[in-house]
Design an enzyme around this catalytic site. Structure first.
Site, PDB file in Angstrom:
ATOM      1  N   GLU A  69       0.829  -1.207   0.000  1.00  0.00           N
ATOM      2  CA  GLU A  69       0.000   0.000   0.000  1.00  0.00           C
ATOM      3  C   GLU A  69       0.859   1.251   0.000  1.00  0.00           C
ATOM      4  O   GLU A  69       1.810   1.367   0.792  1.00  0.00           O
ATOM      5  CB  GLU A  69      -0.907  -0.004   1.226  1.00  0.00           C
ATOM      6  CG  GLU A  69      -2.279   0.546   0.966  1.00  0.00           C
ATOM      7  CD  GLU A  69      -3.059  -0.302  -0.032  1.00  0.00           C
ATOM      8  OE1 GLU A  69      -3.109   0.105  -1.218  1.00  0.00           O
ATOM      9  OE2 GLU A  69      -3.604  -1.343   0.352  1.00  0.00           O
ATOM     10  N   HIS A  70       0.556   2.185  -0.882  1.00  0.00           N
ATOM     11  CA  HIS A  70       1.303   3.434  -1.036  1.00  0.00           C
ATOM     12  C   HIS A  70       2.752   3.176  -1.454  1.00  0.00           C
ATOM     13  O   HIS A  70       3.614   4.027  -1.275  1.00  0.00           O
ATOM     14  CB  HIS A  70       1.266   4.265   0.252  1.00  0.00           C
ATOM     15  CG  HIS A  70      -0.060   4.932   0.483  1.00  0.00           C
ATOM     16  ND1 HIS A  70      -0.293   6.267   0.245  1.00  0.00           N
ATOM     17  CD2 HIS A  70      -1.245   4.426   0.918  1.00  0.00           C
ATOM     18  CE1 HIS A  70      -1.551   6.561   0.537  1.00  0.00           C
ATOM     19  NE2 HIS A  70      -2.151   5.451   0.950  1.00  0.00           N
ATOM     20  N   THR A  71       3.002   2.013  -1.997  1.00  0.00           N
ATOM     21  CA  THR A  71       4.342   1.715  -2.517  1.00  0.00           C
ATOM     22  C   THR A  71       4.456   2.060  -3.995  1.00  0.00           C
ATOM     23  O   THR A  71       5.562   2.216  -4.503  1.00  0.00           O
ATOM     24  CB  THR A  71       4.679   0.221  -2.331  1.00  0.00           C
ATOM     25  OG1 THR A  71       3.618  -0.565  -2.885  1.00  0.00           O
ATOM     26  CG2 THR A  71       4.831  -0.125  -0.855  1.00  0.00           C
TER      27      THR A  71
ATOM     28  N   GLY B 100     -12.403   2.497  -1.685  1.00  0.00           N
ATOM     29  CA  GLY B 100     -11.008   2.082  -1.802  1.00  0.00           C
ATOM     30  C   GLY B 100     -10.798   0.972  -2.809  1.00  0.00           C
ATOM     31  O   GLY B 100      -9.810   0.247  -2.731  1.00  0.00           O
TER      32      GLY B 100
ATOM     33  N   SER C 257     -10.909   1.543  -6.272  1.00  0.00           N
ATOM     34  CA  SER C 257     -10.446   2.134  -7.532  1.00  0.00           C
ATOM     35  C   SER C 257     -11.560   2.396  -8.527  1.00  0.00           C
ATOM     36  O   SER C 257     -11.451   2.058  -9.710  1.00  0.00           O
ATOM     37  CB  SER C 257      -9.362   1.264  -8.181  1.00  0.00           C
ATOM     38  OG  SER C 257      -8.238   1.193  -7.360  1.00  0.00           O
ATOM     39  N   SER C 258     -12.628   3.022  -8.076  1.00  0.00           N
ATOM     40  CA  SER C 258     -13.692   3.389  -9.001  1.00  0.00           C
ATOM     41  C   SER C 258     -13.193   4.392 -10.034  1.00  0.00           C
ATOM     42  O   SER C 258     -13.596   4.331 -11.213  1.00  0.00           O
ATOM     43  CB  SER C 258     -14.880   3.961  -8.224  1.00  0.00           C
ATOM     44  OG  SER C 258     -14.479   5.055  -7.413  1.00  0.00           O
ATOM     45  N   SER C 259     -12.324   5.316  -9.619  1.00  0.00           N
ATOM     46  CA  SER C 259     -11.829   6.315 -10.570  1.00  0.00           C
ATOM     47  C   SER C 259     -10.946   5.675 -11.633  1.00  0.00           C
ATOM     48  O   SER C 259     -11.052   6.001 -12.827  1.00  0.00           O
ATOM     49  CB  SER C 259     -11.063   7.424  -9.847  1.00  0.00           C
ATOM     50  OG  SER C 259      -9.931   6.912  -9.172  1.00  0.00           O
TER      51      SER C 259
ATOM     52  N   ASP D 139      -3.549   1.105  -9.567  1.00  0.00           N
ATOM     53  CA  ASP D 139      -4.977   0.941  -9.803  1.00  0.00           C
ATOM     54  C   ASP D 139      -5.286   0.799 -11.289  1.00  0.00           C
ATOM     55  O   ASP D 139      -6.018  -0.102 -11.711  1.00  0.00           O
ATOM     56  CB  ASP D 139      -5.740   2.130  -9.227  1.00  0.00           C
ATOM     57  CG  ASP D 139      -5.615   2.224  -7.723  1.00  0.00           C
ATOM     58  OD1 ASP D 139      -5.084   1.285  -7.107  1.00  0.00           O
ATOM     59  OD2 ASP D 139      -6.050   3.250  -7.160  1.00  0.00           O
TER      60      ASP D 139
ATOM     61  N   TYR E  13      -3.633  11.967   1.280  1.00  0.00           N
ATOM     62  CA  TYR E  13      -2.869  11.226   0.266  1.00  0.00           C
ATOM     63  C   TYR E  13      -1.734  12.082  -0.293  1.00  0.00           C
ATOM     64  O   TYR E  13      -0.574  11.647  -0.336  1.00  0.00           O
ATOM     65  CB  TYR E  13      -3.809  10.785  -0.857  1.00  0.00           C
ATOM     66  CG  TYR E  13      -3.214   9.756  -1.799  1.00  0.00           C
ATOM     67  CD1 TYR E  13      -3.568   8.416  -1.699  1.00  0.00           C
ATOM     68  CD2 TYR E  13      -2.323  10.114  -2.802  1.00  0.00           C
ATOM     69  CE1 TYR E  13      -3.041   7.466  -2.561  1.00  0.00           C
ATOM     70  CE2 TYR E  13      -1.790   9.183  -3.668  1.00  0.00           C
ATOM     71  CZ  TYR E  13      -2.157   7.858  -3.546  1.00  0.00           C
ATOM     72  OH  TYR E  13      -1.628   6.924  -4.404  1.00  0.00           O
TER      73      TYR E  13
END
Length: 361
Positions: free
Chosen positions: A32-34, A121, A123-125, A169, A218
């Site tokens: 995560e966040h990598t 969380g 990844s709809s975008s 994503d 973020y």
């Protein structure tokens, strides 16, 4: 759902669409966040949860008419428009990236349906971006490879929408296969599918706390990682490995904790890939638990609701559980033996009024 998107198009615009397309959301199992740090990730596309789009050329050159059946909302934009902070920004940015000249001549009509909850969380975008690029490339005969779609989609989110995300994503949505995890080196874009052993399932549970990544921490985390790179004299935090953890004592504590999360979560992805290959789901669950603790303590992106859900899932019989996605709310992903899926899921729904099970792999 693609048929529903086509039906919505015909009902809204009075004619059938020229084509329909789809892109899935994703759940991230480890890492995560990598991704914006050039590290490793292990996401999995979600079968049946995604964005479904129908498109056709429009009557007004340069005009994009977008309708969301999910939100029962219409927005009309010009292909030359910039960002306006609306949901259609994601569609417009992608159309501009692929077929601005063509749409300037013909116009475009779009309808979309999403089965992905906003702010979960998942990844709809990114799914909306990938589906929009696919639709434009197919409609105007401009073939783009799945990897190129992911690269373009990320560029739209970074440069047009203004979200400084990594590529995980979009890559998972465009390149991945639902039902399999996808190991990705986000720096080189080398990737490989990761088969999930039989006998266990991943349960995705929405905490009921929605997030809006462009409005929370973020971007702050991205800035903190950049500051850590400067303090440590590296280009990206993925330049560092477990042997470099001792170096963190020489920088500010906050930057050290952010860096420690990236280093250790990178390693957890590598160890998790090995665990999947060996069929060792107990080890994989332990890595998930450690990843959640790192998100909570070092990266500080969990919320009380997701922390409580993770703890309750483990007490109910899960092997592993962690918050998934950008953080600050959203969903958790829970690793459960197949025989305990219903029991664990029902326990969480019964114990948390806002929690709901979104998917079971």
């Amino acid at each position: 759902m693609t048929a529903d998107a086509a039906a919505a198009y015909e009902q809204h615009f009075g004619r059938a669409p020229e084509l329909t397309t789809y892109a899935p959301g994703r759940v991230n199992l480890l890492g995560e966040h990598t991704d914006y740090n050039g590290g490793y990730v292990l996401p999995m596309p979600l079968k049946g949860l995604g964005v479904f789009i129908a498109v056709g050329r429009g009557p007004a050159p340069g005009v994009v008419e977008a309708y969301s059946d999910t939100f029962n909302a219409s927005e009309t934009r010009k292909i030359t428009d910039g960002k306006e902070g609306r949901w259609s920004d994601y569609v417009l940015g992608c159309l501009k990236a692929v077929a601005q000249e063509e749409i300037a001549e013909t116009g475009l009509r779009v309808t979309l349906i999403t089965t992905l909850p906003m702010g979960a969380g998942l990844s709809s975008s990114a799914a909306l971006e990938v589906a929009s690029i696919r639709a434009a490339s197919e409609l105007f005969g401009k073939p783009i490879s799945p990897v190129e779609i992911a690269v373009k989609a990320r560029a739209v989110e970074n440069g047009f929408v203004g979200m400084p995300c990594g590529i995980m994503d979009q890559f998972a949505s465009s390149v991945g296969t639902p039902g399999n995890a996808l190991f990705l080196n986000t720096r080189t874009l080398d990737y490989q599918p990761a088969h999930l052993p039989d006998g266990h399932s991943f349960v995705i549970v929405h905490s009921g706390v929605s997030h809006q990544l462009t409005e929370d921490g973020y971007a702050t985390r991205v800035a903190e990682c950049n500051a850590a790179c400067e303090a440590l004299g590296v280009e990206m935090l993925s330049d560092l490995g477990p042997d470099d953890l001792d170096r963190l004592s020489g920088i500010a504590d906050l930057l050290a904790r952010r860096t420690r999360h990236v280093i250790t979560d990178n390693q957890r992805v590598l160890d998790g890939l090995d665990a999947l290959k060996a069929g060792n789901m107990v080890l994989f669950g332990q890595l998930m638990n450690a990843s959640h603790a790192s998100q909570r303590d070092d990266y500080e992106i969990t919320v009380p609701e997701t922390d409580a859900l993770v703890e309750a899932a483990l007490q109910a019989g899960a092997i592993g559980a962690r918050q998934t996605g950008g953080g600050f709310g959203g969903s958790i992903v829970v690793l459960v033996p197949d025989a305990a899926v219903e029991t664990v899921g029902q326990s969480l729904v019964d114990s948390f009024a806002k929690a709901r099970v979104l998917a079971v792999t």
